[in-house]
Design an enzyme around this catalytic site. Structure first.
Site, short mmCIF file in Angstrom:
data_model
loop_
_atom_site.label_atom_id
_atom_site.label_comp_id
_atom_site.label_asym_id
_atom_site.label_seq_id
_atom_site.Cartn_x
_atom_site.Cartn_y
_atom_site.Cartn_z
N SER A 1 0.83 -1.20 0.00
CA SER A 1 0.00 0.00 0.00
C SER A 1 0.87 1.25 0.00
O SER A 1 1.67 1.45 -0.90
CB SER A 1 -0.97 -0.05 1.18
N ASP B 1 -5.80 -4.01 -2.15
CA ASP B 1 -4.75 -3.62 -1.20
C ASP B 1 -4.05 -4.83 -0.58
O ASP B 1 -4.69 -5.73 -0.03
CB ASP B 1 -5.38 -2.77 -0.10
#
Length: 272
Positions: free
Chosen positions: A49, A160
């Protein structure tokens, strides 16, 4: 496959694993800035991320000072500027622009070997990407579920990486590298749970902290600052977060048993 130099035993060589954590990932920029001050540079970087965003920029040769410049204006604050898409989710329009402006097309063109973690919804497991389209990999690693559109990575629908591995140290450690992990989700976070936004924030905190645990166990040493007073979307506090990263890294260098910086790690020299 991660390629490792035969000189990995050098006291100044280490790999760097950077966790996800939204705006708190700005701490990573301060960490990299301080490492450079001490003449330390990772031989390999992994990230999830926001850790993937910062790691990719650094691996592409973007210095911390330039990243800090992006943070100081509205640039990084708008990194996750959202625009509705046809799916009624959102698109990371500004992040895409930054990737286009600063990253090469492929992992193979980076200055430092990089590994990016994303979560494959179709395979139901973490994907560790280190070849092919680097921009797409970073976008996939940063695609927070429910908020942003999933990203197609070679036919796999990805979101993610923090959903399954928020601190991707394991592939680096498995390759025999000494890993310094930087985790930015430690703290005591108060939530009022009075609305959907507050509940979603609490859930993201829980996921991020829990999914860093296995990675922390694979790190030789860690930098884990207290993030109690920072929320996932506090991009307007970039300068504070940058400074926290710098100070935490200076403290790490003073006490590290993993790397030795002449004239700094003096306590360790006296113990040997």
């Amino acid at each position: 496959m991660i390629k490792v130099s035969s000189q990995n035993g050098n006291q100044r060589q280490f790999a760097l694993a950077l966790s996800g954590g939204g705006a708190r990932g700005i701490v990573h920029v301060g960490v990299l800035s301080a490492l450079e001050e001490f003449g330390l540079m990772p031989t390999h970087i992994s990230g999830t991320s926001m850790g993937a965003v910062v790691g990719a920029l650094y691996a592409a040769g973007v210095p911390p000072a330039k990243m800090r410049e992006l943070l100081s204006d509205r640039g990084f604050h708008d990194m996750f500027h959202i625009r509705p898409s046809r799916s009624r989710l959102f698109e990371m329009t500004y992040l895409k622009k930054v990737m286009d402006d600063f990253l090469p097309d492929r992992f193979e063109d980076l200055s430092i070997p990089l590994l990016v973690c994303s979560t494959s919804l179709s395979l139901k497991r973490a994907l560790y990407l280190n070849s092919g389209d680097v921009r797409n990999a970073v976008l996939a690693s940063s695609s927070v579920p429910i908020l942003f559109e999933p990203v197609d990575v070679d036919g796999e629908i990805c979101v993610d990486g923090g959903i399954l591995d928020n601190l991707p140290a394991t592939p680096l450690a498995d390759a025999g590298l000494k890993v310094l992990g930087v985790e930015v989700n430690h703290g005591t976070f108060a939530h009022d749970y009075s609305g959907m936004k507050e509940v979603a924030r609490a859930v993201f905190h829980l996921i991020a902290a829990n999914n860093s645990h296995s990675g922390l166990l694979r790190c030789k040493e860690t930098i884990i600052p207290d993030m109690s007073f920072f929320e996932l979307f506090d991009f307007n506090r970039a300068e504070e977060l940058f400074d926290i990263g710098r100070e935490a890294t200076k403290n790490w260098v003073q006490h590290s048993q993993m790397v030795y910086v002449d004239g700094v790690s003096s306590h360790r020299k006296s113990q040997e």
